[in-house]
Design a protein around this motif. Structure first.
Motif, PDB file in Angstrom:
ATOM      1  N   PRO A  34       0.843  -1.208   0.000  1.00 45.52           N
ATOM      2  CA  PRO A  34       0.000   0.000   0.000  1.00 45.52           C
ATOM      3  C   PRO A  34       0.873   1.252   0.000  1.00 45.52           C
ATOM      4  CG  PRO A  34      -0.704  -1.559   1.675  1.00 45.52           C
ATOM      5  CD  PRO A  34       0.588  -2.068   1.128  1.00 45.52           C
ATOM      6  N   GLU A  35       0.419   2.307  -0.663  1.00 42.18           N
ATOM      7  CA  GLU A  35       1.204   3.539  -0.768  1.00 42.18           C
ATOM      8  C   GLU A  35       1.514   4.155   0.587  1.00 42.18           C
ATOM      9  OE1 GLU A  35      -0.179   6.397  -3.559  1.00 42.18           O
ATOM     10  OE2 GLU A  35      -0.606   4.874  -5.056  1.00 42.18           O
ATOM     11  N   ASP A  36       0.638   3.954   1.552  1.00 45.32           N
ATOM     12  CA  ASP A  36       0.863   4.562   2.861  1.00 45.32           C
ATOM     13  C   ASP A  36       1.753   3.710   3.772  1.00 45.32           C
ATOM     14  OD1 ASP A  36      -0.988   2.544   3.193  1.00 45.32           O
ATOM     15  OD2 ASP A  36      -2.271   3.682   4.542  1.00 45.32           O
ATOM     16  N   GLU A  37       2.178   2.546   3.290  1.00 48.60           N
ATOM     17  CA  GLU A  37       3.050   1.689   4.100  1.00 48.60           C
ATOM     18  C   GLU A  37       4.475   2.219   4.044  1.00 48.60           C
ATOM     19  OE1 GLU A  37       4.862  -2.718   3.683  1.00 48.60           O
ATOM     20  OE2 GLU A  37       2.677  -2.608   3.731  1.00 48.60           O
ATOM     21  N   VAL A  38       5.062   2.447   5.201  1.00 44.79           N
ATOM     22  CA  VAL A  38       6.427   2.954   5.279  1.00 44.79           C
ATOM     23  C   VAL A  38       7.390   1.781   5.204  1.00 44.79           C
ATOM     24  CG1 VAL A  38       8.074   4.211   6.715  1.00 44.79           C
ATOM     25  CG2 VAL A  38       5.665   4.885   6.704  1.00 44.79           C
ATOM     26  N   SER A  39       8.367   1.914   4.301  1.00 48.01           N
ATOM     27  CA  SER A  39       9.349   0.852   4.140  1.00 48.01           C
ATOM     28  C   SER A  39      10.625   1.443   3.566  1.00 48.01           C
ATOM     29  CB  SER A  39       8.815  -0.238   3.198  1.00 48.01           C
ATOM     30  OG  SER A  39       9.815  -1.208   2.966  1.00 48.01           O
ATOM     31  N   ASP A  40      11.748   0.829   3.895  1.00 54.61           N
ATOM     32  CA  ASP A  40      13.019   1.290   3.330  1.00 54.61           C
ATOM     33  C   ASP A  40      13.279   0.668   1.966  1.00 54.61           C
ATOM     34  OD1 ASP A  40      13.332  -1.251   4.388  1.00 54.61           O
ATOM     35  OD2 ASP A  40      15.367  -0.909   5.074  1.00 54.61           O
ATOM     36  N   LYS A  41      12.420  -0.252   1.536  1.00 55.52           N
ATOM     37  CA  LYS A  41      12.571  -0.890   0.231  1.00 55.52           C
ATOM     38  C   LYS A  41      11.667  -0.195  -0.787  1.00 55.52           C
ATOM     39  CE  LYS A  41      13.572  -5.380   2.227  1.00 55.52           C
ATOM     40  NZ  LYS A  41      13.157  -6.780   2.339  1.00 55.52           N
ATOM     41  N   PRO A  42      12.170  -0.020  -2.019  1.00 54.50           N
ATOM     42  CA  PRO A  42      11.327   0.621  -3.037  1.00 54.50           C
ATOM     43  C   PRO A  42      10.195  -0.298  -3.479  1.00 54.50           C
ATOM     44  CG  PRO A  42      13.350  -0.186  -4.014  1.00 54.50           C
ATOM     45  CD  PRO A  42      13.468  -0.398  -2.523  1.00 54.50           C
ATOM     46  N   ARG A  43       9.125   0.305  -3.944  1.00 55.11           N
ATOM     47  CA  ARG A  43       8.022  -0.476  -4.493  1.00 55.11           C
ATOM     48  C   ARG A  43       8.469  -1.026  -5.839  1.00 55.11           C
ATOM     49  NH1 ARG A  43       2.595   2.824  -4.386  1.00 55.11           N
ATOM     50  NH2 ARG A  43       2.008   0.944  -5.460  1.00 55.11           N
ATOM     51  N   LEU A  44       8.362  -2.323  -6.025  1.00 53.21           N
ATOM     52  CA  LEU A  44       8.750  -2.919  -7.295  1.00 53.21           C
ATOM     53  C   LEU A  44       7.641  -2.815  -8.332  1.00 53.21           C
ATOM     54  CD1 LEU A  44      10.599  -6.092  -5.994  1.00 53.21           C
ATOM     55  CD2 LEU A  44      11.570  -3.919  -6.728  1.00 53.21           C
ATOM     56  N   PHE A  45       6.395  -2.814  -7.872  1.00 53.18           N
ATOM     57  CA  PHE A  45       5.246  -2.715  -8.764  1.00 53.18           C
ATOM     58  C   PHE A  45       4.339  -1.605  -8.275  1.00 53.18           C
ATOM     59  CE2 PHE A  45       6.657  -7.114  -8.705  1.00 53.18           C
ATOM     60  CZ  PHE A  45       6.846  -7.364 -10.054  1.00 53.18           C
ATOM     61  N   THR A  46       3.788  -0.845  -9.197  1.00 52.68           N
ATOM     62  CA  THR A  46       2.873   0.221  -8.815  1.00 52.68           C
ATOM     63  C   THR A  46       1.422  -0.180  -9.022  1.00 52.68           C
ATOM     64  OG1 THR A  46       3.054   1.210 -11.005  1.00 52.68           O
ATOM     65  CG2 THR A  46       4.529   2.057  -9.291  1.00 52.68           C
ATOM     66  N   LYS A  47       1.196  -1.186  -9.852  1.00 54.71           N
ATOM     67  CA  LYS A  47      -0.166  -1.598 -10.143  1.00 54.71           C
ATOM     68  C   LYS A  47      -0.168  -3.086 -10.491  1.00 54.71           C
ATOM     69  CE  LYS A  47      -3.975  -0.583 -13.257  1.00 54.71           C
ATOM     70  NZ  LYS A  47      -4.408   0.203 -14.426  1.00 54.71           N
ATOM     71  N   VAL A  48      -1.217  -3.767 -10.061  1.00 54.03           N
ATOM     72  CA  VAL A  48      -1.375  -5.178 -10.379  1.00 54.03           C
ATOM     73  C   VAL A  48      -2.782  -5.384 -10.913  1.00 54.03           C
ATOM     74  CG1 VAL A  48      -1.506  -7.514  -9.431  1.00 54.03           C
ATOM     75  CG2 VAL A  48       0.244  -5.955  -8.615  1.00 54.03           C
ATOM     76  N   GLU A  49      -2.887  -6.103 -12.003  1.00 49.49           N
ATOM     77  CA  GLU A  49      -4.177  -6.504 -12.538  1.00 49.49           C
ATOM     78  C   GLU A  49      -4.229  -8.030 -12.521  1.00 49.49           C
ATOM     79  OE1 GLU A  49      -6.720  -4.783 -13.192  1.00 49.49           O
ATOM     80  OE2 GLU A  49      -5.934  -2.763 -13.445  1.00 49.49           O
ATOM     81  N   THR A  50      -5.357  -8.563 -12.166  1.00 50.51           N
ATOM     82  CA  THR A  50      -5.558 -10.013 -12.219  1.00 50.51           C
ATOM     83  C   THR A  50      -6.676 -10.290 -13.209  1.00 50.51           C
ATOM     84  OG1 THR A  50      -7.238 -10.040 -10.493  1.00 50.51           O
ATOM     85  CG2 THR A  50      -4.935 -10.254  -9.772  1.00 50.51           C
ATOM     86  N   GLY A  51      -6.778 -11.519 -13.631  1.00 44.89           N
ATOM     87  CA  GLY A  51      -7.876 -11.904 -14.507  1.00 44.89           C
ATOM     88  C   GLY A  51      -9.214 -11.591 -13.875  1.00 44.89           C
ATOM     89  N   GLN A  52      -9.307 -11.801 -12.580  1.00 48.83           N
ATOM     90  CA  GLN A  52     -10.554 -11.517 -11.856  1.00 48.83           C
ATOM     91  C   GLN A  52     -10.901 -10.036 -11.922  1.00 48.83           C
ATOM     92  OE1 GLN A  52      -9.057 -12.951  -8.166  1.00 48.83           O
ATOM     93  NE2 GLN A  52      -9.990 -14.976  -8.379  1.00 48.83           N
ATOM     94  N   ARG A  53      -9.928  -9.186 -11.723  1.00 48.86           N
ATOM     95  CA  ARG A  53     -10.168  -7.738 -11.740  1.00 48.86           C
ATOM     96  C   ARG A  53     -10.559  -7.263 -13.140  1.00 48.86           C
ATOM     97  NH1 ARG A  53      -5.085  -5.514  -8.064  1.00 48.86           N
ATOM     98  NH2 ARG A  53      -5.577  -6.719  -6.199  1.00 48.86           N
ATOM     99  N   VAL A  54      -9.856  -7.751 -14.155  1.00 47.91           N
ATOM    100  CA  VAL A  54     -10.171  -7.348 -15.530  1.00 47.91           C
ATOM    101  C   VAL A  54     -11.557  -7.859 -15.919  1.00 47.91           C
ATOM    102  CG1 VAL A  54      -9.510  -7.637 -17.956  1.00 47.91           C
ATOM    103  CG2 VAL A  54      -7.760  -7.200 -16.219  1.00 47.91           C
ATOM    104  N   PHE A  55     -11.875  -9.085 -15.553  1.00 51.11           N
ATOM    105  CA  PHE A  55     -13.201  -9.633 -15.851  1.00 51.11           C
ATOM    106  C   PHE A  55     -14.292  -8.783 -15.206  1.00 51.11           C
ATOM    107  CE2 PHE A  55     -16.799 -12.460 -15.004  1.00 51.11           C
ATOM    108  CZ  PHE A  55     -17.048 -12.925 -16.294  1.00 51.11           C
ATOM    109  N   ALA A  56     -14.082  -8.384 -13.959  1.00 46.08           N
ATOM    110  CA  ALA A  56     -15.062  -7.543 -13.261  1.00 46.08           C
ATOM    111  C   ALA A  56     -15.234  -6.206 -13.969  1.00 46.08           C
ATOM    112  CB  ALA A  56     -14.639  -7.331 -11.810  1.00 46.08           C
ATOM    113  N   GLN A  57     -14.144  -5.617 -14.434  1.00 47.10           N
ATOM    114  CA  GLN A  57     -14.227  -4.342 -15.152  1.00 47.10           C
ATOM    115  C   GLN A  57     -14.983  -4.500 -16.463  1.00 47.10           C
ATOM    116  OE1 GLN A  57     -10.199  -3.051 -15.699  1.00 47.10           O
ATOM    117  NE2 GLN A  57      -9.866  -2.677 -13.515  1.00 47.10           N
ATOM    118  N   LEU A  58     -14.714  -5.578 -17.179  1.00 40.38           N
ATOM    119  CA  LEU A  58     -15.334  -5.781 -18.487  1.00 40.38           C
ATOM    120  C   LEU A  58     -16.807  -6.161 -18.407  1.00 40.38           C
ATOM    121  CD1 LEU A  58     -12.453  -7.667 -20.330  1.00 40.38           C
ATOM    122  CD2 LEU A  58     -13.161  -5.281 -20.652  1.00 40.38           C
TER     123      LEU A  58
END
Length: 65
Positions: A34-58
């Motif tokens: 989550p963007e509000d999570e404090v961590s010393d490691k960089p975010r490797l991914f900014t967005k994730v889409e799954t088949g379930q999420r895309v199906f719901a959108q469509l």
């Protein structure tokens, strides 16, 4: 991050993975902090889409027919 361009994406799947596999959503939540999570490691991914999420959108308004 050094080896991939800014808008690069990866596709992840596994044997037996189906659209209703609940592990997909679990995996998606685990690889994007989550963007509000404090961590010393960089975010490797900014967005994730799954088949379930895309199906719901469509299949939701206004795209649903």
């Amino acid at each position: 991050r050094e080896r991939f361009a800014k808008e690069t994406f990866i596709l992840v799947s596994w044997e037996g993975c189906t659209l209703d596999d609940q592990r997909l959503e679990l995996f998606a939540r685990k690889i994007v902090k989550p963007e509000d999570e404090v961590s010393d490691k960089p975010r490797l991914f900014t967005k994730v889409e799954t088949g379930q999420r895309v199906f719901a959108q469509l299949t939701s308004a206004p795209l649903r027919s």
